[in-house]
Motif scaffolding. Structure first.
Motif, PDB file in Angstrom:
ATOM      1  N   ALA A 122      58.496  50.503  36.466  1.00 31.70           N
ATOM      2  CA  ALA A 122      58.491  51.601  37.447  1.00 31.70           C
ATOM      3  C   ALA A 122      58.374  52.952  36.754  1.00 31.70           C
ATOM      4  CB  ALA A 122      59.752  51.548  38.301  1.00 31.70           C
ATOM      5  N   ASP A 123      59.124  53.147  35.667  1.00 34.88           N
ATOM      6  CA  ASP A 123      59.047  54.419  34.941  1.00 34.88           C
ATOM      7  C   ASP A 123      57.684  54.608  34.292  1.00 34.88           C
ATOM      8  OD1 ASP A 123      61.633  55.080  35.629  1.00 34.88           O
ATOM      9  OD2 ASP A 123      62.518  54.383  33.751  1.00 34.88           O
ATOM     10  N   THR A 124      57.142  53.533  33.755  1.00 36.00           N
ATOM     11  CA  THR A 124      55.821  53.613  33.133  1.00 36.00           C
ATOM     12  C   THR A 124      54.753  53.975  34.158  1.00 36.00           C
ATOM     13  OG1 THR A 124      56.455  51.967  31.471  1.00 36.00           O
ATOM     14  CG2 THR A 124      54.103  52.335  31.803  1.00 36.00           C
ATOM     15  N   MET A 125      54.818  53.340  35.322  1.00 38.61           N
ATOM     16  CA  MET A 125      53.807  53.611  36.347  1.00 38.61           C
ATOM     17  C   MET A 125      53.947  55.034  36.901  1.00 38.61           C
ATOM     18  SD  MET A 125      51.771  51.101  36.385  1.00 38.61           S
ATOM     19  CE  MET A 125      50.835  51.137  37.932  1.00 38.61           C
ATOM     20  N   LEU A 140      37.488  63.305  32.109  1.00 40.18           N
ATOM     21  CA  LEU A 140      37.442  62.097  31.297  1.00 40.18           C
ATOM     22  C   LEU A 140      37.512  60.857  32.186  1.00 40.18           C
ATOM     23  CD1 LEU A 140      40.001  63.346  28.652  1.00 40.18           C
ATOM     24  CD2 LEU A 140      37.615  62.761  28.115  1.00 40.18           C
ATOM     25  N   ARG A 141      36.904  59.793  31.734  1.00 42.22           N
ATOM     26  CA  ARG A 141      36.991  58.532  32.460  1.00 42.22           C
ATOM     27  C   ARG A 141      38.378  57.934  32.222  1.00 42.22           C
ATOM     28  NH1 ARG A 141      35.305  52.762  31.708  1.00 42.22           N
ATOM     29  NH2 ARG A 141      34.418  52.039  33.685  1.00 42.22           N
ATOM     30  N   CYS A 142      39.014  57.500  33.288  1.00 40.07           N
ATOM     31  CA  CYS A 142      40.346  56.913  33.198  1.00 40.07           C
ATOM     32  C   CYS A 142      40.242  55.398  33.364  1.00 40.07           C
ATOM     33  CB  CYS A 142      41.265  57.488  34.279  1.00 40.07           C
ATOM     34  SG  CYS A 142      42.950  56.818  34.236  1.00 40.07           S
ATOM     35  N   GLY A 143      40.692  54.686  32.366  1.00 32.64           N
ATOM     36  CA  GLY A 143      40.778  53.240  32.440  1.00 32.64           C
ATOM     37  C   GLY A 143      42.226  52.808  32.322  1.00 32.64           C
ATOM     38  N   ALA A 144      42.524  51.606  32.768  1.00 28.87           N
ATOM     39  CA  ALA A 144      43.893  51.100  32.714  1.00 28.87           C
ATOM     40  C   ALA A 144      43.890  49.674  32.192  1.00 28.87           C
ATOM     41  CB  ALA A 144      44.528  51.141  34.101  1.00 28.87           C
ATOM     42  N   VAL A 145      44.985  49.315  31.545  1.00 31.99           N
ATOM     43  CA  VAL A 145      45.150  47.968  31.001  1.00 31.99           C
ATOM     44  C   VAL A 145      46.506  47.432  31.432  1.00 31.99           C
ATOM     45  CG1 VAL A 145      45.325  46.583  28.903  1.00 31.99           C
ATOM     46  CG2 VAL A 145      43.711  48.494  28.993  1.00 31.99           C
ATOM     47  N   ILE A 146      46.523  46.176  31.846  1.00 32.82           N
ATOM     48  CA  ILE A 146      47.780  45.502  32.166  1.00 32.82           C
ATOM     49  C   ILE A 146      47.994  44.403  31.130  1.00 32.82           C
ATOM     50  CG2 ILE A 146      49.106  44.240  33.890  1.00 32.82           C
ATOM     51  CD1 ILE A 146      47.313  45.532  36.023  1.00 32.82           C
ATOM     52  N   LEU A 166      49.756  45.801  40.614  1.00 35.93           N
ATOM     53  CA  LEU A 166      49.705  46.884  39.630  1.00 35.93           C
ATOM     54  C   LEU A 166      48.278  47.395  39.462  1.00 35.93           C
ATOM     55  CD1 LEU A 166      52.107  45.429  36.911  1.00 35.93           C
ATOM     56  CD2 LEU A 166      52.534  47.455  38.308  1.00 35.93           C
ATOM     57  N   ALA A 167      47.332  46.473  39.469  1.00 38.53           N
ATOM     58  CA  ALA A 167      45.925  46.874  39.340  1.00 38.53           C
ATOM     59  C   ALA A 167      45.501  47.752  40.508  1.00 38.53           C
ATOM     60  CB  ALA A 167      45.050  45.630  39.249  1.00 38.53           C
ATOM     61  N   GLU A 168      45.920  47.394  41.711  1.00 37.26           N
ATOM     62  CA  GLU A 168      45.582  48.220  42.877  1.00 37.26           C
ATOM     63  C   GLU A 168      46.239  49.588  42.794  1.00 37.26           C
ATOM     64  OE1 GLU A 168      44.670  44.863  46.317  1.00 37.26           O
ATOM     65  OE2 GLU A 168      46.734  45.562  46.041  1.00 37.26           O
ATOM     66  N   GLN A 169      47.436  49.655  42.220  1.00 36.80           N
ATOM     67  CA  GLN A 169      48.070  50.961  42.016  1.00 36.80           C
ATOM     68  C   GLN A 169      47.258  51.812  41.043  1.00 36.80           C
ATOM     69  OE1 GLN A 169      52.393  50.834  41.214  1.00 36.80           O
ATOM     70  NE2 GLN A 169      52.399  48.778  42.101  1.00 36.80           N
ATOM     71  N   PHE A 170      46.754  51.205  39.986  1.00 32.90           N
ATOM     72  CA  PHE A 170      45.919  51.937  39.042  1.00 32.90           C
ATOM     73  C   PHE A 170      44.641  52.439  39.723  1.00 32.90           C
ATOM     74  CE2 PHE A 170      47.982  49.741  35.259  1.00 32.90           C
ATOM     75  CZ  PHE A 170      48.462  50.920  34.691  1.00 32.90           C
ATOM     76  N   ALA A 199      40.746  38.892  41.164  1.00 30.74           N
ATOM     77  CA  ALA A 199      40.770  40.299  40.775  1.00 30.74           C
ATOM     78  C   ALA A 199      39.526  41.030  41.253  1.00 30.74           C
ATOM     79  CB  ALA A 199      40.897  40.408  39.257  1.00 30.74           C
ATOM     80  N   ILE A 200      38.384  40.405  41.098  1.00 28.09           N
ATOM     81  CA  ILE A 200      37.136  41.029  41.529  1.00 28.09           C
ATOM     82  C   ILE A 200      37.136  41.239  43.047  1.00 28.09           C
ATOM     83  CG2 ILE A 200      34.644  40.616  41.748  1.00 28.09           C
ATOM     84  CD1 ILE A 200      34.862  39.203  38.962  1.00 28.09           C
ATOM     85  N   GLU A 201      37.683  40.281  43.775  1.00 32.93           N
ATOM     86  CA  GLU A 201      37.748  40.406  45.236  1.00 32.93           C
ATOM     87  C   GLU A 201      38.689  41.533  45.666  1.00 32.93           C
ATOM     88  OE1 GLU A 201      38.760  37.654  49.197  1.00 32.93           O
ATOM     89  OE2 GLU A 201      38.865  36.792  47.178  1.00 32.93           O
ATOM     90  N   ARG A 202      39.803  41.682  44.959  1.00 32.53           N
ATOM     91  CA  ARG A 202      40.806  42.676  45.366  1.00 32.53           C
ATOM     92  C   ARG A 202      40.537  44.086  44.850  1.00 32.53           C
ATOM     93  NH1 ARG A 202      46.928  40.437  45.244  1.00 32.53           N
ATOM     94  NH2 ARG A 202      47.274  42.694  45.394  1.00 32.53           N
ATOM     95  N   LEU A 203      39.595  44.228  43.938  1.00 34.28           N
ATOM     96  CA  LEU A 203      39.336  45.540  43.336  1.00 34.28           C
ATOM     97  C   LEU A 203      37.881  45.957  43.512  1.00 34.28           C
ATOM     98  CD1 LEU A 203      41.339  44.908  40.051  1.00 34.28           C
ATOM     99  CD2 LEU A 203      42.030  46.444  41.912  1.00 34.28           C
TER     100      LEU A 203
END
Length: 308
Positions: A122-125, A140-146, A166-170, A199-203
């Motif tokens: 939670a703190d990280t997000m 800048l392009r923003c990318g995220a990694v889980i 978490l991916a949807e939050q990103f 993942a592809i379906e949800r993002l």
């Protein structure tokens, strides 16, 4: 899973960050710059080159600024820095003109996240929300990694829905890419196929990236399963360098040269000159003074003999 494979994939080379940070011996800055330049000449269009972290925690990356200002790669190569927190982002922006993308991250496992960055998910997000706004405001392009997207050495299997939430939050923060890391090599091909299809379906509209480790020898099989599910974006490390320092023993990304070789044999384009990439991996082997573990360093690329 799809019945038609993607005909072209994008590959981000992460060795200059993910690989070098795991090395026990000091790597001179000049050697890092030489290796990154060699990777840039191989046709790779995406390189993860540095991270702004505490030097006492990861001393191998203490020269991030010198590396960024010293490398010379073609103009069409996109450079990414990985940032753990807002303090790291502050440090990185002093070199704003030398890179194009910023990666932010979290673990899918609460225990791994605490051991890795000493914070709750939670703190990280919450910090990631702040950083994502600043990153996009900078153009800048923003990318995220889980990390630990598939399994955690402390908690076991990580729930798929938790990771995709978490991916949807990103994505809502403005991340145009979300990568899913098999940080300690716990995924298997059957699960990889199911995961990337979901993942592809949800993002929709987000680049979905696969980052597999070869810790238990299943990295290329997992990459194929992700490809068959429709994933066309991958991360890997030349020479099979890297791994995760938490816990010990979780070493070994997929070797970029092995991944590229597999894709080429399957008729999937990468835009990479494989012999040049292998040469860069062999240069890394010489720099580090030890035998690296990629198969292509030893065997070279496949060359079909069509005579006769």
């Amino acid at each position: 899973m799809t019945t038609t494979l993607p005909t072209r994939v994008h590959i981000r080379e992460v060795g200059p960050r993910d690989g070098f940070q795991n090395e026990p011996e000091h790597i001179p800055t000049a050697a890092k710059i030489s290796l990154i330049n060699a990777l840039g000449r191989s046709g790779l269009k995406r390189l993860e080159v540095a991270s702004f972290v505490r030097a006492d925690v990861i001393p191998q990356l203490a020269d991030a600024g010198e590396v960024l200002t010293g490398i010379e790669v073609p103009d069409d190569v996109s450079l990414l820095v990985l940032i753990p927190n807002s303090k790291g982002l502050n440090s990185s922006l002093a070199y704003r003109q030398h890179f194009h993308e910023v990666g932010i991250f979290v673990s899918g496992s609460e225990t791994h996240n605490k051991k890795n960055v000493n914070r709750t998910i939670a703190d990280t997000m919450a910090d990631n929300v702040v950083m994502a706004k600043r990153i996009t405001a900078e153009g800048l392009r923003c990318g995220a990694v889980i990390a630990t997207s598939f399994g955690c050495p402390f908690e076991g299997k990580v729930d798929m829905d938790r990771v995709l939430d978490l991916a949807e939050q990103f994505a809502a923060m403005g991340a145009s890419e979300v990568g899913f890391g098999d940080t300690t090599g716990m995924c298997n091909p059957a699960y990889a196929g199911d995961f990337f299809a979901a993942a592809i379906e949800r993002l929709p509209g987000v680049e979905v990236t696969a980052h597999f480790h070869n810790t238990r020898g299943q990295g290329l099989a997992n990459a194929y399963a992700a490809l068959a599910a429709g994933c066309d974006s991958f991360e890997s490390s030349f020479g099979e360098l890297g791994g995760c320092p938490v816990p010990k023993g979780s070493t070994g990304n997929i070797a970029t040269e092995d991944l590229v070789g597999m894709f080429h044999e399957m008729g999937v384009a990468t835009g990479v000159d494989l012999p040049q990439l292998i040469a860069a991996a062999r240069e890394a082997q010489q720099t580090l003074g030890r035998q690296l573990t990629s198969h292509s360093i030893i065997a070279g690329p496949v060359v079909w003999n069509t005579a006769g």
